[in-house]
Design a protein around this motif. Structure first.
Motif, PDB file in Angstrom:
ATOM      1  N   TYR A 118     -33.434  39.482  19.228  1.00  0.00           N
ATOM      2  CA  TYR A 118     -32.552  40.597  19.564  1.00  0.00           C
ATOM      3  C   TYR A 118     -31.477  40.225  20.581  1.00  0.00           C
ATOM      4  O   TYR A 118     -30.439  40.883  20.656  1.00  0.00           O
ATOM      5  N   ALA A 119     -31.718  39.183  21.364  1.00  0.00           N
ATOM      6  CA  ALA A 119     -30.746  38.810  22.393  1.00  0.00           C
ATOM      7  C   ALA A 119     -29.722  37.801  21.899  1.00  0.00           C
ATOM      8  O   ALA A 119     -28.746  37.528  22.586  1.00  0.00           O
ATOM      9  N   SER A 120     -29.932  37.252  20.704  1.00  0.00           N
ATOM     10  CA  SER A 120     -29.008  36.240  20.200  1.00  0.00           C
ATOM     11  C   SER A 120     -27.658  36.858  19.881  1.00  0.00           C
ATOM     12  O   SER A 120     -27.582  37.879  19.193  1.00  0.00           O
ATOM     13  N   PRO A 121     -26.554  36.257  20.351  1.00  0.00           N
ATOM     14  CA  PRO A 121     -25.232  36.843  20.139  1.00  0.00           C
ATOM     15  C   PRO A 121     -24.661  36.624  18.750  1.00  0.00           C
ATOM     16  O   PRO A 121     -23.593  37.132  18.424  1.00  0.00           O
ATOM     17  N   SER A 122     -25.363  35.862  17.905  1.00  0.00           N
ATOM     18  CA  SER A 122     -24.880  35.615  16.549  1.00  0.00           C
ATOM     19  C   SER A 122     -26.059  35.312  15.635  1.00  0.00           C
ATOM     20  O   SER A 122     -27.034  34.677  16.057  1.00  0.00           O
ATOM     21  N   ILE A 123     -25.966  35.727  14.373  1.00  0.00           N
ATOM     22  CA  ILE A 123     -27.031  35.392  13.428  1.00  0.00           C
ATOM     23  C   ILE A 123     -26.927  33.933  12.990  1.00  0.00           C
ATOM     24  O   ILE A 123     -27.800  33.436  12.281  1.00  0.00           O
ATOM     25  N   PHE A 124     -25.871  33.250  13.435  1.00  0.00           N
ATOM     26  CA  PHE A 124     -25.697  31.842  13.099  1.00  0.00           C
ATOM     27  C   PHE A 124     -26.122  30.920  14.241  1.00  0.00           C
ATOM     28  O   PHE A 124     -25.953  29.703  14.150  1.00  0.00           O
ATOM     29  N   ASP A 125     -26.670  31.476  15.310  1.00  0.00           N
ATOM     30  CA  ASP A 125     -27.180  30.652  16.403  1.00  0.00           C
ATOM     31  C   ASP A 125     -28.465  29.950  15.975  1.00  0.00           C
ATOM     32  O   ASP A 125     -29.203  30.438  15.111  1.00  0.00           O
ATOM     33  N   GLU A 126     -28.761  28.829  16.619  1.00  0.00           N
ATOM     34  CA  GLU A 126     -29.992  28.099  16.295  1.00  0.00           C
ATOM     35  C   GLU A 126     -31.242  28.919  16.584  1.00  0.00           C
ATOM     36  O   GLU A 126     -32.261  28.764  15.918  1.00  0.00           O
ATOM     37  N   ASP A 127     -31.166  29.783  17.587  1.00  0.00           N
ATOM     38  CA  ASP A 127     -32.345  30.572  17.955  1.00  0.00           C
ATOM     39  C   ASP A 127     -32.259  32.009  17.451  1.00  0.00           C
ATOM     40  O   ASP A 127     -32.901  32.908  17.988  1.00  0.00           O
ATOM     41  N   ALA A 128     -31.479  32.233  16.397  1.00  0.00           N
ATOM     42  CA  ALA A 128     -31.287  33.595  15.899  1.00  0.00           C
ATOM     43  C   ALA A 128     -32.541  34.169  15.266  1.00  0.00           C
ATOM     44  O   ALA A 128     -32.707  35.395  15.196  1.00  0.00           O
ATOM     45  N   PHE A 129     -33.459  33.297  14.805  1.00  0.00           N
ATOM     46  CA  PHE A 129     -34.662  33.773  14.124  1.00  0.00           C
ATOM     47  C   PHE A 129     -35.911  33.478  14.948  1.00  0.00           C
ATOM     48  O   PHE A 129     -35.978  32.472  15.653  1.00  0.00           O
ATOM     49  N   ASN A 130     -36.869  34.352  14.817  1.00  0.00           N
ATOM     50  CA  ASN A 130     -38.110  34.282  15.579  1.00  0.00           C
ATOM     51  C   ASN A 130     -39.212  33.717  14.701  1.00  0.00           C
ATOM     52  O   ASN A 130     -39.745  34.423  13.833  1.00  0.00           O
ATOM     53  N   ILE A 131     -39.560  32.462  14.902  1.00  0.00           N
ATOM     54  CA  ILE A 131     -40.558  31.813  14.056  1.00  0.00           C
ATOM     55  C   ILE A 131     -41.915  32.498  14.147  1.00  0.00           C
ATOM     56  O   ILE A 131     -42.704  32.475  13.197  1.00  0.00           O
ATOM     57  N   ASN A 132     -42.195  33.149  15.256  1.00  0.00           N
ATOM     58  CA  ASN A 132     -43.497  33.813  15.407  1.00  0.00           C
ATOM     59  C   ASN A 132     -43.650  35.021  14.491  1.00  0.00           C
ATOM     60  O   ASN A 132     -44.766  35.453  14.206  1.00  0.00           O
ATOM     61  N   PHE A 133     -42.530  35.572  14.019  1.00  0.00           N
ATOM     62  CA  PHE A 133     -42.609  36.674  13.058  1.00  0.00           C
ATOM     63  C   PHE A 133     -43.273  36.209  11.766  1.00  0.00           C
ATOM     64  O   PHE A 133     -43.948  36.984  11.079  1.00  0.00           O
ATOM     65  N   TYR A 134     -43.081  34.948  11.417  1.00  0.00           N
ATOM     66  CA  TYR A 134     -43.591  34.400  10.164  1.00  0.00           C
ATOM     67  C   TYR A 134     -44.912  33.654  10.369  1.00  0.00           C
ATOM     68  O   TYR A 134     -45.286  32.823   9.547  1.00  0.00           O
ATOM     69  N   SER A 135     -45.594  33.952  11.470  1.00  0.00           N
ATOM     70  CA  SER A 135     -46.787  33.215  11.871  1.00  0.00           C
ATOM     71  C   SER A 135     -47.997  34.139  11.965  1.00  0.00           C
ATOM     72  O   SER A 135     -47.871  35.361  11.910  1.00  0.00           O
ATOM     73  N   PRO A 136     -49.180  33.554  12.145  1.00  0.00           N
ATOM     74  CA  PRO A 136     -50.390  34.356  12.382  1.00  0.00           C
ATOM     75  C   PRO A 136     -50.312  35.065  13.734  1.00  0.00           C
ATOM     76  O   PRO A 136     -49.300  34.966  14.433  1.00  0.00           O
ATOM     77  N   PRO A 137     -51.382  35.762  14.155  1.00  0.00           N
ATOM     78  CA  PRO A 137     -51.362  36.464  15.461  1.00  0.00           C
ATOM     79  C   PRO A 137     -51.059  35.536  16.631  1.00  0.00           C
ATOM     80  O   PRO A 137     -51.124  34.312  16.525  1.00  0.00           O
ATOM     81  N   GLU A 138     -50.749  36.142  17.764  1.00  0.00           N
ATOM     82  CA  GLU A 138     -50.212  35.431  18.919  1.00  0.00           C
ATOM     83  C   GLU A 138     -51.054  34.253  19.380  1.00  0.00           C
ATOM     84  O   GLU A 138     -50.525  33.243  19.840  1.00  0.00           O
ATOM     85  N   GLU A 139     -52.385  34.348  19.263  1.00  0.00           N
ATOM     86  CA  GLU A 139     -53.224  33.264  19.748  1.00  0.00           C
ATOM     87  C   GLU A 139     -53.029  31.968  18.952  1.00  0.00           C
ATOM     88  O   GLU A 139     -53.517  30.904  19.350  1.00  0.00           O
ATOM     89  N   TYR A 140     -52.299  32.059  17.822  1.00  0.00           N
ATOM     90  CA  TYR A 140     -52.056  30.864  17.013  1.00  0.00           C
ATOM     91  C   TYR A 140     -50.565  30.543  16.879  1.00  0.00           C
ATOM     92  O   TYR A 140     -50.155  29.836  15.972  1.00  0.00           O
TER      93      TYR A 140
END
Length: 612
Positions: free
Chosen positions: A287-309
């Protein structure tokens, strides 16, 4: 007790009860007559506007007006819809499928035998623009509009709307709309026949301007001049879209870099500066990324198992070590890296890989692992969700690795180095080496294989020296006339659908079994049908990423094409339809793209800018 005291106390009790009743009634009356949420009122007003437009459209169809009048009603209706869609695309994803879903059949919740025909604007568009003869499609148009009116009624009767229109959700709905404009609208995603996307994108931005007016005072107080800056950028984007009448000639690259990127950045900056929060829970985007083309624009944890992993450095290092170790294979001769080689962008360069015993070829081409963490479906047939489950299937496949994760756990425990590494990576696990942590470690390494810093990325971030004129023209063709971006969505260039980036699409292309054009036959791999059992998924395969595409050949799920030129020729001629082998459920449009050889070379030049 004296009688007078009893009477006095009784009177006091009655007065107290009456006071409570009056107070409650006053509170109820106050609640009933409280000032409504102005954004909720705007939403209801837009629902009413769409109802009126659709009723006018239906009347025109019922009265069998000519095709010109129907097209006019259609375009006015969808412009009205786009102003509403800032809300419905975000808050009513299910209903949106019936209002403006893709013009292809689908199944509901992966129920194989419940096939739903296309509904909504895109289905109507197909009838009006692809079957224009008067009278041919009028009953179908009227029926589809009637179904849409039923959805509008459902939305109008939806209770307790106020909880939806919280500031953080409204702002995220607007942000999502900006992403939709950048990735779908200017690519013609939902106006492929009418080619009216630019005007509709302008309507979406105008809708955001209207919503933001409710926050003018708050923004102005906390960011002096902030509202006017944001308003100016929105106005420039809208005006530019309206002034660009020709869809195919529209300079999308300039629009993204010079108009939308500054607008998106200002929007994020304004939200943060105004103190408006973000929605709770995990999100696919930063949400803080100023562009959808930034390297950190996507959150890899969204596509991952629960937080402990979730991914951390210890798990990446451990996973990398196992990735290159043949310990998981039954023969101890094949590792993950045997087929996913770093120097080939984590593919193997083969048409299809050999089986473990090298006696036969497997059916499907080896896909790249770069950015594979940014998707919600794995394998060509989308049969698993997270990377951990994908690994388990590969290890246990008798033709690929013929291994056993349970046996591998025992082998890892007996090793000299792995126990300590697992304990370091999974300190809270009672038994650090288990089948899931093995899979999670490798998945963590694969999730670290991020490729989002190509020449194209650097160009859209501001370095205009990174692309030449041929490549720029290629991008505009890719997004426009070539229709490539209607399946390979920006900025990941795979099938993960914006703006939510939570669903991974598959397509039926009609891929041939060989290069023989004269005697072409469709490849017999049924694809996603093996997983869902639905006839609409026969020959369906997940849309792969185009990032690093010049390094990942051969191409298609069966590796049938050796070069990008061959791939482009296949698409330019209408896929399987052009080879006269198209299945009935082909989702790739049948019509030819009519790209010249020069235009094809330009698109390929652009695709090579995606090499990281």
């Amino acid at each position: 007790m004296k009688s007078s005291e009893v009477n006095t106390r009784g009177k006091n009790t009655i007065l107290i009860v009456l006071f409570i009743i009056v107070t409650c009634l006053t509170s109820v009356t106050t609640l009933h007559h409280k000032t409504p949420n102005p954004i909720e009122a705007l939403y209801k007003s837009r629902l009413s506007d769409l109802r009126n437009r659709l009723e006018s459209f239906k009347k025109a169809a019922d009265q069998k007006e000519d095709i010109k009048a129907l097209k006019s009603e259609f375009l006015l209706s969808r412009i009205t819809y786009k102003k509403l869609a800032v809300f419905t695309d975000y808050f009513n994803e299910y209903e949106t499928r019936f209002l403006n879903g893709p013009p292809i059949s689908r199944i509901e919740s992966e129920v194989a035998d419940r096939i739903l025909a296309p509904e909504g604007f895109q289905a109507i568009e197909e009838l009006i623009y692809n079957e224009p003869e008067k009278g041919t499609s009028l009953p179908g148009i009227s029926k589809l509009i009637g179904s849409m009116l039923e959805i509008i009624t459902r939305l109008e009767k939806e209770p307790d709307l106020t909880y939806k229109f919280k500031d953080e959700l409204v702002w995220d709905a607007m942000r999502s709309t900006l992403v939709r404009v950048m990735t779908l609208s200017i690519a013609g995603f939902d106006s492929q026949a009418a080619v009216h996307s630019l005007q509709e994108a302008s309507a979406s931005i105008q809708s955001i301007r209207e919503i933001l007016n409710f926050y003018k005072k708050e923004i102005s107080e906390k960011i002096p001049g902030g509202f006017n800056k944001l308003e100016t950028l929105l106005s420039k984007c809208s005006d530019h879209l309206n002034a660009s009448g020709n869809f195919n000639k529209f300079d999308r690259l300039s629009f993204l870099t010079d108009y939308m990127n500054p607008l998106y950045s200002c929007f994020i900056e304004t939200r943060i500066g105004t103190g408006i929060d973000v929605p709770a829970g995990r999100s696919s985007v930063n949400y803080a990324s100023p562009s959808i083309f930034d390297e950190d624009a996507f959150n890899i944890n969204f596509y991952s198992p629960p937080e402990e992993y979730w991914v951390n450095n210890e798990r990446i290092d451990l996973g990398k070590k196992i990735f290159y170790d043949p310990i998981l294979s039954g023969t101890k001769t094949r590792s993950c890296a045997s087929c996913h080689q770093p120097d080939k962008a984590f593919t193997d360069g083969l048409v299809t890989p050999y089986s473990l015993d090298s006696n036969l070829r497997l059916k499907r081409n080896t896909p790249t692992l770069l950015n594979s963490g940014f998707q919600t479906k794995q394998f060509y047939d989308s049969r698993t969700d997270i990377l951990e489950n994908q690994l388990a299937e590969v290890v246990h496949n008798t033709e690929e690795m013929d291994g056993s994760l349970k046996k591998s756990v025992d082998d890892l425990k007996r090793s000299d180095s792995y126990p300590q590494l697992f304990k370091k990576a999974y300190p809270k696990e009672k038994d650090p080496i288990n089948t899931f942590t093995v899979a999670n470690a490798i998945a963590s390494y694969v999730r670290s294989l991020r490729s989002l810093n190509s020449r194209f990325d650097q160009y859209v971030r501001g370095d205009k020296s990174k692309m030449n004129e041929k490549e720029k023209k290629g991008f505009n063709l890719f997004m426009g006339k070539g229709k490539c971006a209607t399946c390979h969505f920006l900025p990941l260039f795979n099938g993960v659908v914006p703006p939510l980036y939570a669903d991974t699409e598959s397509e039926v292309l009609g891929v041939p079994a060989s290069k023989d054009k004269k005697n072409a036959i469709i490849d017999d791999d049924p694809g996603k049908f093996l997983f869902t059992g639905s006839v609409i998924h026969k020959y369906a395969f997940k849309t792969p990423t185009l990032r690093n595409i010049e390094l990942t050949g051969p191409y298609m799920h069966n590796g049938v094409y050796s070069t990008l030129e061959e791939v482009m020729e296949f698409y330019n001629n209408g896929g399987g339809k052009g080879l006269h082998i198209a299945p009935e459920n082909q989702t790739l449009p049948f019509d030819k793209l009519t790209l010249s050889k020069k235009e094809i070379r330009q698109i390929i030049s652009f695709m090579k800018t995606l090499t990281d």
